[in-house]
Motif scaffolding. Sequence first.
Motif, PDB file in Angstrom:
ATOM      1  N   LEU A  68     -27.014  -4.581  -4.620  1.00  0.00           N
ATOM      2  CA  LEU A  68     -26.961  -3.192  -5.075  1.00  0.00           C
ATOM      3  C   LEU A  68     -27.939  -2.953  -6.231  1.00  0.00           C
ATOM      4  O   LEU A  68     -28.597  -1.918  -6.294  1.00  0.00           O
ATOM      5  N   ALA A  69     -28.035  -3.931  -7.128  1.00  0.00           N
ATOM      6  CA  ALA A  69     -28.960  -3.799  -8.254  1.00  0.00           C
ATOM      7  C   ALA A  69     -30.399  -3.706  -7.759  1.00  0.00           C
ATOM      8  O   ALA A  69     -31.207  -2.936  -8.291  1.00  0.00           O
ATOM      9  N   SER A  70     -30.726  -4.487  -6.729  1.00  0.00           N
ATOM     10  CA  SER A  70     -32.089  -4.459  -6.194  1.00  0.00           C
ATOM     11  C   SER A  70     -32.433  -3.104  -5.586  1.00  0.00           C
ATOM     12  O   SER A  70     -33.599  -2.774  -5.407  1.00  0.00           O
ATOM     13  N   GLU A  71     -31.401  -2.312  -5.268  1.00  0.00           N
ATOM     14  CA  GLU A  71     -31.608  -0.976  -4.703  1.00  0.00           C
ATOM     15  C   GLU A  71     -31.557   0.113  -5.778  1.00  0.00           C
ATOM     16  O   GLU A  71     -31.568   1.299  -5.464  1.00  0.00           O
ATOM     17  N   GLY A  72     -31.486  -0.294  -7.051  1.00  0.00           N
ATOM     18  CA  GLY A  72     -31.547   0.673  -8.134  1.00  0.00           C
ATOM     19  C   GLY A  72     -30.227   1.083  -8.754  1.00  0.00           C
ATOM     20  O   GLY A  72     -30.176   2.009  -9.563  1.00  0.00           O
ATOM     21  N   PHE A  73     -29.140   0.371  -8.421  1.00  0.00           N
ATOM     22  CA  PHE A  73     -27.830   0.694  -8.979  1.00  0.00           C
ATOM     23  C   PHE A  73     -27.436  -0.304 -10.059  1.00  0.00           C
ATOM     24  O   PHE A  73     -27.839  -1.466 -10.023  1.00  0.00           O
ATOM     25  N   TRP A  74     -26.622   0.152 -11.006  1.00  0.00           N
ATOM     26  CA  TRP A  74     -25.977  -0.743 -11.955  1.00  0.00           C
ATOM     27  C   TRP A  74     -24.640  -1.137 -11.353  1.00  0.00           C
ATOM     28  O   TRP A  74     -23.794  -0.285 -11.103  1.00  0.00           O
ATOM     29  N   ALA A  75     -24.457  -2.436 -11.089  1.00  0.00           N
ATOM     30  CA  ALA A  75     -23.259  -2.916 -10.410  1.00  0.00           C
ATOM     31  C   ALA A  75     -22.385  -3.709 -11.368  1.00  0.00           C
ATOM     32  O   ALA A  75     -22.863  -4.608 -12.056  1.00  0.00           O
ATOM     33  N   ALA A  76     -21.100  -3.364 -11.405  1.00  0.00           N
ATOM     34  CA  ALA A  76     -20.148  -4.056 -12.269  1.00  0.00           C
ATOM     35  C   ALA A  76     -18.989  -4.571 -11.417  1.00  0.00           C
ATOM     36  O   ALA A  76     -18.303  -3.781 -10.762  1.00  0.00           O
ATOM     37  N   ALA A  77     -18.792  -5.886 -11.416  1.00  0.00           N
ATOM     38  CA  ALA A  77     -17.784  -6.511 -10.564  1.00  0.00           C
ATOM     39  C   ALA A  77     -16.696  -7.168 -11.415  1.00  0.00           C
ATOM     40  O   ALA A  77     -16.932  -8.205 -12.035  1.00  0.00           O
ATOM     41  N   PRO A  78     -15.496  -6.582 -11.469  1.00  0.00           N
ATOM     42  CA  PRO A  78     -14.407  -7.197 -12.239  1.00  0.00           C
ATOM     43  C   PRO A  78     -13.702  -8.280 -11.430  1.00  0.00           C
ATOM     44  O   PRO A  78     -13.584  -8.173 -10.204  1.00  0.00           O
ATOM     45  N   ASP A  79     -13.250  -9.322 -12.097  1.00  0.00           N
ATOM     46  CA  ASP A  79     -12.457 -10.370 -11.451  1.00  0.00           C
ATOM     47  C   ASP A  79     -10.996  -9.921 -11.478  1.00  0.00           C
ATOM     48  O   ASP A  79     -10.327 -10.019 -12.515  1.00  0.00           O
ATOM     49  N   LEU A  80     -10.503  -9.433 -10.361  1.00  0.00           N
ATOM     50  CA  LEU A  80      -9.139  -8.924 -10.304  1.00  0.00           C
ATOM     51  C   LEU A  80      -8.103 -10.031 -10.491  1.00  0.00           C
ATOM     52  O   LEU A  80      -6.947  -9.750 -10.794  1.00  0.00           O
ATOM     53  N   TYR A  81      -8.525 -11.288 -10.319  1.00  0.00           N
ATOM     54  CA  TYR A  81      -7.627 -12.428 -10.533  1.00  0.00           C
ATOM     55  C   TYR A  81      -7.661 -12.924 -11.975  1.00  0.00           C
ATOM     56  O   TYR A  81      -6.884 -13.795 -12.348  1.00  0.00           O
ATOM     57  N   ARG A  82      -8.604 -12.420 -12.743  1.00  0.00           N
ATOM     58  CA  ARG A  82      -8.762 -12.791 -14.154  1.00  0.00           C
ATOM     59  C   ARG A  82      -8.840 -14.302 -14.362  1.00  0.00           C
ATOM     60  O   ARG A  82      -8.268 -14.860 -15.311  1.00  0.00           O
ATOM     61  N   GLY A  83      -9.553 -14.953 -13.471  1.00  0.00           N
ATOM     62  CA  GLY A  83      -9.768 -16.386 -13.607  1.00  0.00           C
ATOM     63  C   GLY A  83      -8.664 -17.254 -13.054  1.00  0.00           C
ATOM     64  O   GLY A  83      -8.750 -18.483 -13.121  1.00  0.00           O
ATOM     65  N   GLY A  84      -7.624 -16.647 -12.481  1.00  0.00           N
ATOM     66  CA  GLY A  84      -6.508 -17.410 -11.937  1.00  0.00           C
ATOM     67  C   GLY A  84      -6.816 -18.006 -10.573  1.00  0.00           C
ATOM     68  O   GLY A  84      -7.859 -17.719  -9.967  1.00  0.00           O
TER      69      GLY A  84
END
Length: 260
Positions: A68-84
Motif C-alpha cells: 500500500l505504501a508503494s502505491e502512495g498510501f500511509w499504512a498503519a498495521a496494529p497488532d490486535l494480539y498485542r504480542g500474545g
Amino acid sequence: MMGSMDSPGDPGAAREEPGVGAVTFSSTSGDVPGWVAGPPDGARGPGVVVLHDAGGMTRDLREQAGWLASEGFWAAAPDLYRGGAPVRCMVRMMRDLLAGREDEAMAAIESARTWLIEHPRCTGKVGVIGFCMGGGFALMLASRERYDAASVNYGGMSEQTAAALASACPIVASYGGRDPTLRGAATRLRGLLRRHGVVHDVKEYPEAGHGFMNDHPRGELPWAFTLLARASGTRFDPEATRDARARIVAFFREHLRDVA
C-alpha cells in the motif's frame, strides 16, 4: 495520541526506508505494537489501517502495508494480539466478538487510525483494509462513520454487521469461489450493498480459495493455523492477488482522494 517509532537499538526498529518500521500506538486500553509504512519519498497521502488475518503480526502483514505504501498510501498495521500467542489470542478474540465484547480490539484499531489522522504527511482521509479475521473487522468498521472507504478480503459478516450496512462507507470486497467457509458471501454482500445504495465493488474469484492474498512463508504460522488453512482451502493465488490489488488501489484512490 501519536505513538513513536522504536529506537534503532530495538529488535523491531525502523528500517532505513523513510516512514517504515515498528511503532507503538497509544490506545485507551494500553500500548499497541504495530507496523507503519509510508511512500518511499515520504510524500503526503491518504492513510489506510491494515488489519491482519488470524496469523497476527507476520511478515505477510508487513508486506501488505509495504504494498500500500508503494502505491502512495500511509499504512498503519496494529497488532490486535498485542504480542500474545496467536492461537490463544484468536480464540479469545473470537469469543469476545461472539459475545459482543470487541472493545479491546476496537481500541487497538482506533489507535492506528488516530496515529494516521495525527501524522503530518497524512491527508486526513483514512480507509481500512482487512484479511480473513481482519476482513470481518473491516466490514464491521465500514458502518461506524470513521472511515472513508473499506476493503474487505474474505471477511465474514455477522447479522449485526449486515443490519448496519445501510450507513456503510464505499466498500471494495474480494472473495474466493473455492472458499468453503464463505460460500455465497460475495453474492449476499453485493445484494445488501445494492439494496442500501452503498458504492461498492464486490468480486468473487472462481479459482481462488480462502486467504488467497496472504503469502505466508512455510513455518511462519503455528501448526494449528496450518491445519485450518488446509481444511479451508487457503492458498496464495498470485493472479487473483494482482487483480484484487489493482481494484483496491483504484477504489482507494477514488474514495480517499484529497478534495481540499
